[in-house]
Design a protein around this motif. Structure first.
Motif, PDB file in Angstrom:
ATOM      1  N   MET A 185       0.973  -0.943   0.471  1.00 23.75           N
ATOM      2  CA  MET A 185      -0.461   0.305  -0.557  1.00 23.75           C
ATOM      3  C   MET A 185       1.006   1.201   0.041  1.00 23.75           C
ATOM      4  N   ASN A 186       2.300   1.221  -0.090  1.00 23.75           N
ATOM      5  CA  ASN A 186       2.826   2.058   0.151  1.00 23.75           C
ATOM      6  C   ASN A 186       4.193   1.998   0.354  1.00 23.75           C
ATOM      7  N   SER A 187       5.152   3.219   0.023  1.00 20.18           N
ATOM      8  CA  SER A 187       6.075   2.867  -0.834  1.00 20.18           C
ATOM      9  C   SER A 187       7.526   3.632   0.032  1.00 20.18           C
ATOM     10  N   GLU A 188       6.515   4.210   1.359  1.00 18.53           N
ATOM     11  CA  GLU A 188       7.740   5.467   2.666  1.00 18.53           C
ATOM     12  C   GLU A 188       8.130   4.148   3.086  1.00 18.53           C
ATOM     13  N   PRO A 189       9.220   4.123   3.509  1.00 17.48           N
ATOM     14  CA  PRO A 189      10.236   3.523   4.550  1.00 17.48           C
ATOM     15  C   PRO A 189       9.171   3.535   6.171  1.00 17.48           C
ATOM     16  N   SER A 190       8.879   2.456   6.856  1.00 15.67           N
ATOM     17  CA  SER A 190       8.007   2.228   8.155  1.00 15.67           C
ATOM     18  C   SER A 190       8.696   1.790   9.028  1.00 15.67           C
ATOM     19  N   GLU A 191       8.277   1.368  10.017  1.00 18.12           N
ATOM     20  CA  GLU A 191       8.408   1.145  10.839  1.00 18.12           C
ATOM     21  C   GLU A 191       8.116  -0.966  10.863  1.00 18.12           C
ATOM     22  N   PRO A 192       8.516  -1.271  10.946  1.00 18.25           N
ATOM     23  CA  PRO A 192       7.941  -2.993  10.765  1.00 18.25           C
ATOM     24  C   PRO A 192       7.695  -3.271  11.515  1.00 18.25           C
ATOM     25  N   GLU A 193       5.627  -2.502  11.081  1.00 19.27           N
ATOM     26  CA  GLU A 193       4.911  -3.355  12.511  1.00 19.27           C
ATOM     27  C   GLU A 193       3.376  -3.377  11.482  1.00 19.27           C
ATOM     28  N   ALA A 194       2.900  -4.370  11.330  1.00 20.12           N
ATOM     29  CA  ALA A 194       1.419  -4.206  10.376  1.00 20.12           C
ATOM     30  C   ALA A 194       0.599  -4.736  11.435  1.00 20.12           C
ATOM     31  N   TYR A 195      -0.746  -4.299  11.295  1.00 18.89           N
ATOM     32  CA  TYR A 195      -2.020  -4.598  12.256  1.00 18.89           C
ATOM     33  C   TYR A 195      -2.995  -5.151  11.378  1.00 18.89           C
ATOM     34  N   SER A 196      -3.395  -6.169  11.060  1.00 22.49           N
ATOM     35  CA  SER A 196      -5.311  -6.286  10.541  1.00 22.49           C
ATOM     36  C   SER A 196      -6.085  -7.189  10.993  1.00 22.49           C
ATOM     37  N   TRP A 197      -7.127  -6.904  10.657  1.00 23.11           N
ATOM     38  CA  TRP A 197      -8.373  -7.894  11.220  1.00 23.11           C
ATOM     39  C   TRP A 197      -7.981  -8.884  10.006  1.00 23.11           C
ATOM     40  N   PHE A 198      -9.007  -9.640  10.062  1.00 23.58           N
ATOM     41  CA  PHE A 198      -9.086 -10.800   9.576  1.00 23.58           C
ATOM     42  C   PHE A 198     -10.271 -12.164  10.200  1.00 23.58           C
ATOM     43  N   ARG A 199     -11.255 -12.350   9.105  1.00 26.77           N
ATOM     44  CA  ARG A 199     -11.964 -12.950   9.550  1.00 26.77           C
ATOM     45  C   ARG A 199     -13.089 -14.539   7.916  1.00 26.77           C
ATOM     46  N   ALA A 200     -13.124 -15.129   8.034  1.00 31.42           N
ATOM     47  CA  ALA A 200     -14.168 -15.629   7.044  1.00 31.42           C
ATOM     48  C   ALA A 200     -15.237 -15.110   6.293  1.00 31.42           C
ATOM     49  N   VAL A 201     -15.374 -14.259   5.476  1.00 29.71           N
ATOM     50  CA  VAL A 201     -16.360 -13.754   4.813  1.00 29.71           C
ATOM     51  C   VAL A 201     -18.071 -14.319   4.809  1.00 29.71           C
ATOM     52  N   ALA A 202     -18.150 -15.231   5.686  1.00 31.45           N
ATOM     53  CA  ALA A 202     -19.433 -15.488   6.098  1.00 31.45           C
ATOM     54  C   ALA A 202     -18.748 -16.700   7.266  1.00 31.45           C
ATOM     55  N   PRO A 203     -20.358 -17.267   7.235  1.00 29.94           N
ATOM     56  CA  PRO A 203     -19.631 -18.466   8.812  1.00 29.94           C
ATOM     57  C   PRO A 203     -19.257 -19.698   8.441  1.00 29.94           C
ATOM     58  N   LEU A 204     -18.332 -20.650   9.098  1.00 31.40           N
ATOM     59  CA  LEU A 204     -17.902 -21.475   8.989  1.00 31.40           C
ATOM     60  C   LEU A 204     -18.799 -22.537   9.659  1.00 31.40           C
ATOM     61  N   PRO A 205     -18.621 -23.854   9.277  1.00 32.52           N
ATOM     62  CA  PRO A 205     -19.432 -24.750   9.663  1.00 32.52           C
ATOM     63  C   PRO A 205     -18.659 -25.085  11.654  1.00 32.52           C
ATOM     64  N   ASP A 206     -19.459 -25.862  12.398  1.00 33.76           N
ATOM     65  CA  ASP A 206     -19.007 -25.381  14.011  1.00 33.76           C
ATOM     66  C   ASP A 206     -17.980 -26.296  14.125  1.00 33.76           C
ATOM     67  N   ASP A 207     -16.553 -26.889  13.148  1.00 37.42           N
ATOM     68  CA  ASP A 207     -15.895 -27.384  13.349  1.00 37.42           C
ATOM     69  C   ASP A 207     -14.798 -27.375  13.973  1.00 37.42           C
ATOM     70  N   PRO A 208     -13.772 -27.461  15.023  1.00 41.08           N
ATOM     71  CA  PRO A 208     -12.573 -25.887  15.732  1.00 41.08           C
ATOM     72  C   PRO A 208     -11.229 -26.617  15.181  1.00 41.08           C
ATOM     73  N   ALA A 209     -11.667 -27.785  14.375  1.00 45.23           N
ATOM     74  CA  ALA A 209     -10.612 -28.558  12.945  1.00 45.23           C
ATOM     75  C   ALA A 209     -10.919 -27.695  11.860  1.00 45.23           C
ATOM     76  N   LEU A 210     -11.397 -26.863  11.587  1.00 40.59           N
ATOM     77  CA  LEU A 210     -11.165 -26.273  10.523  1.00 40.59           C
ATOM     78  C   LEU A 210     -11.112 -24.975  10.820  1.00 40.59           C
ATOM     79  N   HIS A 211     -11.411 -24.410  11.924  1.00 38.94           N
ATOM     80  CA  HIS A 211     -11.288 -23.238  12.396  1.00 38.94           C
ATOM     81  C   HIS A 211     -10.119 -23.059  12.877  1.00 38.94           C
TER      82      HIS A 211
END
Length: 307
Positions: A185-211
């Motif tokens: 996203m950026n060409s300017e040097p910056s601190e080596p730290e990043a923060y991103s939220w993520f999730r599946a775009v829709a509900p997943l089955p209730d299977d802990p191994a799959l999660h």
């Protein structure tokens, strides 16, 4: 997000992708990415290998860590086979060793990844959480990376080819919302730290191994790029040559991959053509659910002289 593929269908494709087929007692087959081209995404191979290991262990023990080495780049299209070795089955712990392979043109097996996973029977124990979740904006306050990518394509105009535009804007089963800027996203040097939220775009089955498998899949996003931030360079802009070399993941507590998780990454070192990256994954309650580490090849692309 594109209206052409509903979120539920994208997640169905992801679940199908991460559901390996058992063809023998210790052999599994992973499906290829639908309409995939080029090199196989490393997170896919890790997640499928983990799934093969999880199936071989059964439900009595849960995966608490994995360590993987990428040997060669996998090719999209051909199926990937996963050979599972049972190295240890104890009362509390178990260990599985997985070799992911594809066939060469001459029909010989070509290993692309080695993975070892450890499993434990759940039990109570001494508890502490040393790290607090970073104070960053919540996902509702941030644009999705899909929106950011679309804006980049619109600004690029004719400087970006049709194939590249399609790759950048293709619908993805994992939604990411970044607080700050990733390397692309950026060409300017910056601190080596990043923060991103993520999730599946829709509900997943209730299977802990799959999660766990989906978290393993998503843990390969944004991580290696953290070591590029201090240098203001990007793989997407063609300024770097790189590939993941290894990947380690520790599961600390159960988490749902269809609920927002914060991925906090940092890179304490790069040098010698390699970059080292760490990651911590938190749920929205501020609990640490997983830790990640990865080293990758990272070289500045050298432009070939014009004849």
């Amino acid at each position: 997000m594109s209206d052409s593929i509903p979120p539920e269908k994208l997640v169905d494709h992801l679940v199908d992708l991460l559901t390996v087929e058992r063809t023998d007692e210790a052999k599994f087959v992973g499906k290829p990415q639908k309409d995939g081209i080029g090199r196989v995404f490393g997170g896919q191979v890790i997640a499928q290998a983990l799934q093969a290991a999880q199936v071989s262990v059964g439900d009595s023990k849960t995966a608490h860590s994995l360590h993987a080495y990428f040997l060669r780049g996998g090719e999209e299209g051909p199926e990937i086979t996963y050979d599972v070795a049972t190295d240890f089955d104890g009362r509390s712990f178990a260990n599985r060793r997985v070799v992911a392979s594809q066939l060469d043109a001459d029909g010989s097996k070509r290993p692309i990844l080695n993975l070892t996973a450890s499993f434990q029977t759940p039990e109570p124990g001494l508890e502490h959480d040393e790290y607090e979740m970073p104070d960053v904006p919540g996902p509702d306050a941030l644009e999705s990376d899909a929106q950011v990518r679309q804006k980049i394509v619109e600004r690029a105009g004719d400087r970006m080819g049709a194939a590249q535009k399609a790759t950048v804007t293709r619908p993805r089963p994992i939604e990411i919302r970044t607080a700050g800027r990733l390397h692309w996203m950026n060409s300017e040097p910056s601190e080596p730290e990043a923060y991103s939220w993520f999730r599946a775009v829709a509900p997943l089955p209730d299977d802990p191994a799959l999660h766990r498998a989906v978290i393993a899949y998503a843990s390969d996003f944004t991580l290696l790029g953290t070591s590029a931030l201090p240098h203001g360079l990007s793989w997407m802009r063609g300024e770097l040559v790189g590939a993941s070399l290894d990947h380690a993941l520790w599961f600390h507590r159960e988490a749902r991959a269809d609920e927002w998780l914060l991925y906090a990454t940092d890179s304490p070192w790069s040098g010698g053509g390699r970059g080292f990256n760490r990651g911590r994954i938190f749920n929205q309650q501020g609990e640490l659910v997983a830790s990640v580490a990865q080293e990758g090849m990272m070289r500045k692309r050298v432009k070939k002289p014009k004849n």
